[in-house]
Enzyme design. Sequence first.
Site, PDB file in Angstrom:
ATOM      1  N   GLY A   1       0.799  -1.217   0.000  1.00  0.00           N
ATOM      2  CA  GLY A   1       0.000   0.000   0.000  1.00  0.00           C
ATOM      3  C   GLY A   1       0.830   1.265   0.000  1.00  0.00           C
ATOM      4  O   GLY A   1       2.057   1.217  -0.015  1.00  0.00           O
TER       5      GLY A   1
ATOM      6  N   ASP B   1       5.153  -7.748  10.365  1.00  0.00           N
ATOM      7  CA  ASP B   1       6.013  -6.963   9.470  1.00  0.00           C
ATOM      8  C   ASP B   1       6.887  -6.017  10.272  1.00  0.00           C
ATOM      9  O   ASP B   1       6.950  -4.835  10.004  1.00  0.00           O
ATOM     10  CB  ASP B   1       5.139  -6.199   8.473  1.00  0.00           C
ATOM     11  CG  ASP B   1       5.921  -5.831   7.228  1.00  0.00           C
ATOM     12  OD1 ASP B   1       7.054  -6.323   7.061  1.00  0.00           O
ATOM     13  OD2 ASP B   1       5.400  -5.026   6.436  1.00  0.00           O
TER      14      ASP B   1
END
Length: 723
Positions: free
Chosen positions: A427, A539
């Site tokens: 994104g 992440d």
Amino acid sequence: MAWLVFVFLSLIPHLSAVEGLAVAKPGCRTKCGDVDVPFPFGIEPGCFLEGFYLNCSQNATDSTYKLFAGNVEVLKILLPTSQARMKNAISWQCYNDTTRSITDNIWSFRLSSTRYRISSLHNKFVSIGCDTLAYNNMVDYQNHQYRTGCVSVCYSQESLTNGTCSGIGCCETPIPPAGINYYKVSFDRNFNSSFVSDFSRCSYAAVMEADNFIFNTSYVTTTNFWYTYNGEVPILVDWSIGNETCEVAQRNTSNYACASPNSVCNDLGDGLGYICNCSKGYEGNPYLKDGCQDIDECEDKSTCSGICVNTPGSFNCTCPQGTHGDPNSAAGCNKIERSSPWVKFVVGISVGLMVVVILSCLVYFVHEKRKIAAIKENCFKQYGGQLLYQEMKSKQGFTFTIFKEEELKEATNNYDAKNILGEGGNGTVYKGTLKNNKDVAIKRCKTIDEKQKKEFGKEILILSQINHKNIVRILGCCLEVEIPILVYEFISKGNLFDLIHSCRAPCIPLSIRLRIAQETAEALAYLHSWASPPIVHRDVKSSNILLDENFVAKVSDFGASVLAPMDEDQFMTLVQGTRGYLDPEYMQTGLLTVKSDVYSFGVVLLELLTRKKAFYLDKSDDQRSLSSIFLSAMKENKLEEILDDQIMDVESVNLINWVAELARECLNMEAEKRPEMREVAETLDKLRKNMKHPWVQDNPEEIESLLGEPFFFQYGVGNDFIP
Ligand SMILES: *[C@@H]1O[C@H](CO)[C@@H](O)[C@H](O)[C@H]1NC(C)=O
Ligand SMILES: *[C@@H]1O[C@H](CO)[C@@H](O)[C@H](O)[C@H]1NC(C)=O
Ligand SMILES: *[C@@H]1O[C@H](CO)[C@@H](O)[C@H](O)[C@H]1NC(C)=O
Ligand SMILES: *[C@@H]1O[C@H](CO)[C@@H](O)[C@H](O)[C@H]1NC(C)=O
Ligand SMILES: *[C@@H]1O[C@H](CO)[C@@H](O)[C@H](O)[C@H]1NC(C)=O
Ligand SMILES: *[C@@H]1O[C@H](CO)[C@@H](O)[C@H](O)[C@H]1NC(C)=O
Ligand SMILES: *[C@@H]1O[C@H](CO)[C@@H](O)[C@H](O)[C@H]1NC(C)=O
Ligand SMILES: *[C@@H]1O[C@H](CO)[C@@H](O)[C@H](O)[C@H]1NC(C)=O
Ligand SMILES: *[C@@H]1O[C@H](CO)[C@@H](O)[C@H](O)[C@H]1NC(C)=O
Ligand SMILES: *[C@@H]1O[C@H](CO)[C@@H](O)[C@H](O)[C@H]1NC(C)=O
């Protein structure tokens, strides 16, 4: 019948235009030489109104006739504007170099009676010369005196300009609008051209018709001015009848000058009497009984393009039968089209088609709008918007916002590329400014996993309640779009990756690096313990650790756990995006646990210690990932070679070795053997406390007791590193 009337009207004999404009009284001379003499003026007894006698005298030598009002020659009489153009001598003064004397010729201009006044609108007082001060001494019809004047000076011939009368070689002043009927020029003797006599000897002055004068530089240097006008310039004079107003004059019809029934009377006021004019639609001499004649407007073909019928004082312009339009305009009359049935058919069909097209467009747009609304509604439902709404209603002080799509568009200037804060595998993050001027970070994901769609509302609800000082707060989301948009608090100082990999020496000191590490560990530990099942960040990497203005760490993008795509293809992109941080066990088994975050955190620790990137694409296989470089360096006891020089000093060597050891723990290939995030955080806390009390470093036992963590020593590190 109409044409009969027309023919009849056109047969009525008209007085010819010349006759109609007959200027003099019947039986009187109408001309003197070339000059027309219209009534009320006259040159013979009984041919003029009182005060309007003009003397037409013949020159004995060349037997030409000239017209005079008193001693002033009249050039033209302008009837409609009640003016007359007359002749008027130029006054002058010249300097004689040899005799050093002045010669001059001064005229006075006196209008014979109070009927005439110098027009203030059309005349000006003009003076020419290079060393000239000329006065204009005036008297009005009521015997008041006035004096104006102007100076014109020039020091060289070169300063003169043709056509410009503004004080250099030429000056001019207006005539007061007071009804002046006498003037006389006087020159100041001290302005006598003595110092410019080599190129300009003479000065001139006169009141003259403004339109008739253009300054010419030769007027200054030669006697051209005098000769151009032959010593006499034209002057425009106003005239009027009597000294009463129209109203008073009309009382005694035998004395009233506007004799024509088709005339109007205009007052001049202030004892100046009145003037007459023909009424609208008439022309001629209003002072004569039959003077004002009807104007035949129809003679001028351009006034009417239809049928023109002249009427007294006006005209009647109509379109012929069978035509329509405005006959007074250039477009004129047009034939009324009798359209054939075929034309009607075609027109009907086209109009019908147009209506159909417009209607279908309307229907289409309404449908589209509904569709979009439905999509929005659908997305909203799909992502559990309802659940969020209910939660927001039920819980007070719950500061989560559901944003409208437009709000976010506006906040990011329609997702302007200038506002991009960062771009990742899944994104793009934009900086946005909400209506209340609050800065936010807006994350637009590229894809969303089908399975996670249903859970989105629930998960976002959990995330929105996470409240930890080292975790970036999620402020809201937008559910009206295909892939939900997340809104986070805006963290000003950027991310840790940029801070450590693009800083110039001196970089952040060890103490702050340790604090950031500890804060990150705290945040992850909080996430791991906050809910059940635990929230796995998935992440953890230096670019996901943001820093506020005080360099306090804020872990971000844990929301990615919600949005991270899980199907095969996109899995690859995710792996790529976080290469270097990814838990090797997770890569093999696909099983994600809190220990995967611990592994990734270990890599972040390495980055802090070495200022090397987690992954180098351009290196050989065993040199690509920081973790393998680190582990082999540890094995070969060459840790110092890869550490960041900036934090290496004698005092901190010990501490760094402890941190390196902690990193090795985290990077254990077997997830089971890695410490819990909570343990990592506590260890870092202790190490930091140790750093604040450096005396401990000298005493390994003290450290052991301080740390008190058995796992540190089961590998027998301890003393090896102490110099
Ligand atoms: C008209 O002018 C001439 C010459 O200037 C003069 O002799 C004559 O007397 C004038 N006539 C009248 C009526 O003033
Ligand atoms: C009559 O005409 C001659 C020649 O044009 C001129 O020199 C003279 O000044 C004129 N006389 C008057 C009284 O205007
Ligand atoms: C100046 O005056 C003298 C004597 O009167 C005369 O001869 C001469 O022509 C005059 N000069 C000019 C330019 O008028
Ligand atoms: C003005 O016009 C005259 C005649 O045309 C010429 O002789 C003179 O040089 C001009 N002066 C300037 C300043 O142009
Ligand atoms: C001409 O003007 C100067 C001053 O500019 C003055 O001194 C001189 O007396 C004047 N000459 C005459 C003849 O008036
Ligand atoms: C200036 O005056 C001279 C003489 O009257 C004439 O020949 C010339 O055309 C004029 N020049 C201008 C620019 O008016
Ligand atoms: C108007 O003019 C007449 C003579 O023409 C005179 O007797 C009268 O005083 C004047 N009236 C005014 C107000 O000037
Ligand atoms: C009208 O004017 C005439 C001529 O000036 C005069 O004889 C007559 O008395 C005046 N009539 C009136 C009513 O003032
Ligand atoms: C008199 O009438 C004409 C034509 O209608 C017009 O141009 C002019 O300005 C009028 N004059 C005055 C003094 O009203
Ligand atoms: C103009 O002529 C039309 C038809 O001839 C008539 O009806 C109308 O009243 C006239 N208008 C004027 C102002 O005379």
